[in-house]
Write a protein that holds these residues in place. Sequence first.
Motif, short mmCIF file in Angstrom:
data_model
loop_
_atom_site.label_atom_id
_atom_site.label_comp_id
_atom_site.label_asym_id
_atom_site.label_seq_id
_atom_site.Cartn_x
_atom_site.Cartn_y
_atom_site.Cartn_z
N ALA A 249 -32.05 -12.02 -0.47
CA ALA A 249 -31.82 -10.70 0.11
C ALA A 249 -33.10 -10.18 0.76
CB ALA A 249 -31.35 -9.72 -0.97
N ALA A 250 -34.21 -10.27 0.03
CA ALA A 250 -35.49 -9.77 0.54
C ALA A 250 -35.90 -10.50 1.81
CB ALA A 250 -36.57 -9.92 -0.52
N ARG B 235 -30.90 -14.72 -5.79
CA ARG B 235 -30.14 -13.75 -4.99
C ARG B 235 -31.06 -12.74 -4.35
NH1 ARG B 235 -27.35 -17.03 -5.65
NH2 ARG B 235 -25.55 -17.30 -7.02
N MET B 236 -31.95 -12.18 -5.18
CA MET B 236 -32.81 -11.11 -4.68
C MET B 236 -33.83 -11.65 -3.68
SD MET B 236 -31.28 -8.69 -5.78
CE MET B 236 -32.26 -7.35 -5.11
N LEU C 29 -30.41 -3.84 -2.31
CA LEU C 29 -31.85 -3.65 -2.08
C LEU C 29 -32.10 -2.55 -1.05
CD1 LEU C 29 -34.30 -4.98 -3.31
CD2 LEU C 29 -34.24 -6.69 -1.50
N SER D 127 -33.96 -12.23 3.94
CA SER D 127 -33.03 -11.95 5.04
C SER D 127 -33.30 -10.58 5.65
CB SER D 127 -31.60 -12.06 4.54
OG SER D 127 -30.70 -11.77 5.59
N SER E 223 -26.20 -8.39 -2.13
CA SER E 223 -27.58 -8.33 -2.62
C SER E 223 -28.44 -7.51 -1.67
CB SER E 223 -28.19 -9.73 -2.75
OG SER E 223 -27.37 -10.57 -3.50
N LYS E 224 -28.27 -7.76 -0.38
CA LYS E 224 -29.05 -7.02 0.61
C LYS E 224 -28.69 -5.55 0.61
CE LYS E 224 -29.79 -8.92 4.69
NZ LYS E 224 -29.52 -9.65 5.95
N THR F 32 -22.13 -12.72 -1.24
CA THR F 32 -23.16 -12.43 -2.25
C THR F 32 -24.46 -11.99 -1.59
OG1 THR F 32 -22.17 -14.11 -3.66
CG2 THR F 32 -24.35 -13.32 -4.28
N LEU F 33 -24.84 -12.70 -0.54
CA LEU F 33 -26.08 -12.35 0.18
C LEU F 33 -25.97 -10.93 0.72
CD1 LEU F 33 -28.87 -13.13 1.29
CD2 LEU F 33 -27.72 -14.11 3.28
#
Lengths: 61, 564
Positions: free
Chosen positions: B396-397, B392-393, A38, B399, A34-35, A30-31
Amino acid sequence: MKQTLSNEELEQAYELIAQAIDGIDAEKETLFLSKLSLTLANICADVEKIKEAIEIAKTDL
Amino acid sequence: MARPHARQGSLYFDYLQYPFITAPELKGVERTYPVAIVGAGPVGLTAALELARHGVSCVILDDKNTVNDGSRAICIARHSMEILQQLDIAERFEEKALPWTHGTSYYHEHPVYRLEMPHSEDQRFHPMYNLQQQYIEKFLIDKAQAEQRIDLRWQSKVVGVSQTDDAVQIKVETPEGEYELSAQYALAADGAKSVVRRECGLKLNGDAYEGRYVIADIRLQSDYPTERRAFFDPPSNPGLTVLVHKQPENIWRIDYQLSDEADEEEALLEENIRAKISSILDMMSERQEWELEWWSLYKAYTLALDDYRHGRILFIGDAAHLVPIFGVRGLNSGFADAMNAAWKLAYVVHGWSTDELLNSYSPERRGATLDVFKNAEKSTKFMTPPSRGYQRMRDAALSLAISHDFSRPLVNPRQSQPYTYADSPLSDLMQRDSEFSGGPPAGAPLVNRKIRSANYLLDYLGLGFSGLLFLEQGELAAELRTLFDTLQVGNESFTPILITKEPAKEDKMAVIHDHSGKFFLDYAAQHQSFYLLRPDRHICARWLEIDSDEVKRVLAHILGSKLI
């Protein structure tokens, strides 16, 4: 949505993402996705296109 | 708020008990005061000092007899220091407070964002100063007590509020009995649990955030510089957030998020607080002995009154609005509320303007609150993700931010900026404003500029209205001299400040010789450009080329045509 990649490129993208997902721990999936979203949003650089992509991905879940 | 079992009082702060003085009303005196202020916190005190500066007396009522204790503000922003400078008290704050400009945000053990607040040698003040609210209040109280026009009444609890067409009636309970106080106007500065608000039947509207934080102050000797530190998902608080700020007297503020499943009662037990803080200090490689001052539970809100004006009562500070701590806008908004309301009230009480001037207070300051909400909402959703999607976001941001620049703006804590009163009834002549190709617009606060060592633009502002007039060459025209004289309001003369390209001699007003041309550039000015400034440092209107009639008309409009 119009197909922008050639058939060959589309298959390449498909392979790349599938293999990338396989290459990481399941619990990080999931990570990673998500990345990836983005990062691709940043590359796409068009908020309208991002909205369109979200709508398309939401259909037929 | 709780203190350790072993100790009753503070490790370092001397909570003076201010004396109770029998109110004249208890001896049968009946008076109508110009202004009554409910609440002697920093916002109420600032309003009182500003009223006094403009020659207006006030009574301040507080139910306690000492300063606030526990989890309160610690960050004073630059524009608030500029307010304190107007009150001639900034120096005392500069002596005690810790200035800072930078911060670091961490994800796991990686630094992912370097906060650098805008700063330059043109600024007199740093972007931010850390100082415990007890000191903020103490310094303001000391100044207020030395001011004859301020009647500071301790142990005076407000138990009733009502108003008629021409006055506000306040019922006050004291150790020596109850009395009724009458005032032309009142300022409700009595905080989050405002009695005045309750008595007026008003409610705060908005949202509460789910996230819970423990806030604790500890004493720790450390050489770490004064920088804001934010830790996301650190080993000491997995999946959650930690914020660390340094304060004077070796006091450190630690905010740590509780998980949604955490049992509040258990989390607030002294031994658990100590354990958590130890692990946070360990993570920061702080090895010194430390002492626990106090701890408290915190929840974030974005709440505001629909209208900050209620007849003859204006609401300022937390009595009017509550904002999340993460943008450091609570007290800083309150300071701006106080200055905005106080000069206007002073003008109305003096009879220099009509009561209508007060109608601009709520649109301006409520507008500022909504702006804070917008930013606060974003930073709160990042600090405390409210849902799966935001979690989640954020992950993500964060990481991505470890190694990639493009993601880092998402980690920006979005600290406060002073607000532009663009839609205010007092920000005028937008068609003139649009003639400028740059510079601060009507409604914006004035930006400081350095003239020479320890000498800055804001130092030149007057008590009342001021103006910046730019001259490329030649002398000030006689017509403009006359204009400036006619802009006097009551007994507050107008303060013109000439900004000239060539050196000029002038006896009657301040002159700034803009030898580098930066003033002209920053204000996008030409010959005879003019900026009209309110007493609270915000721009009312500006002209690329001054028009005397229009300037007079703008001022008359602001004052409700009391100016001839």
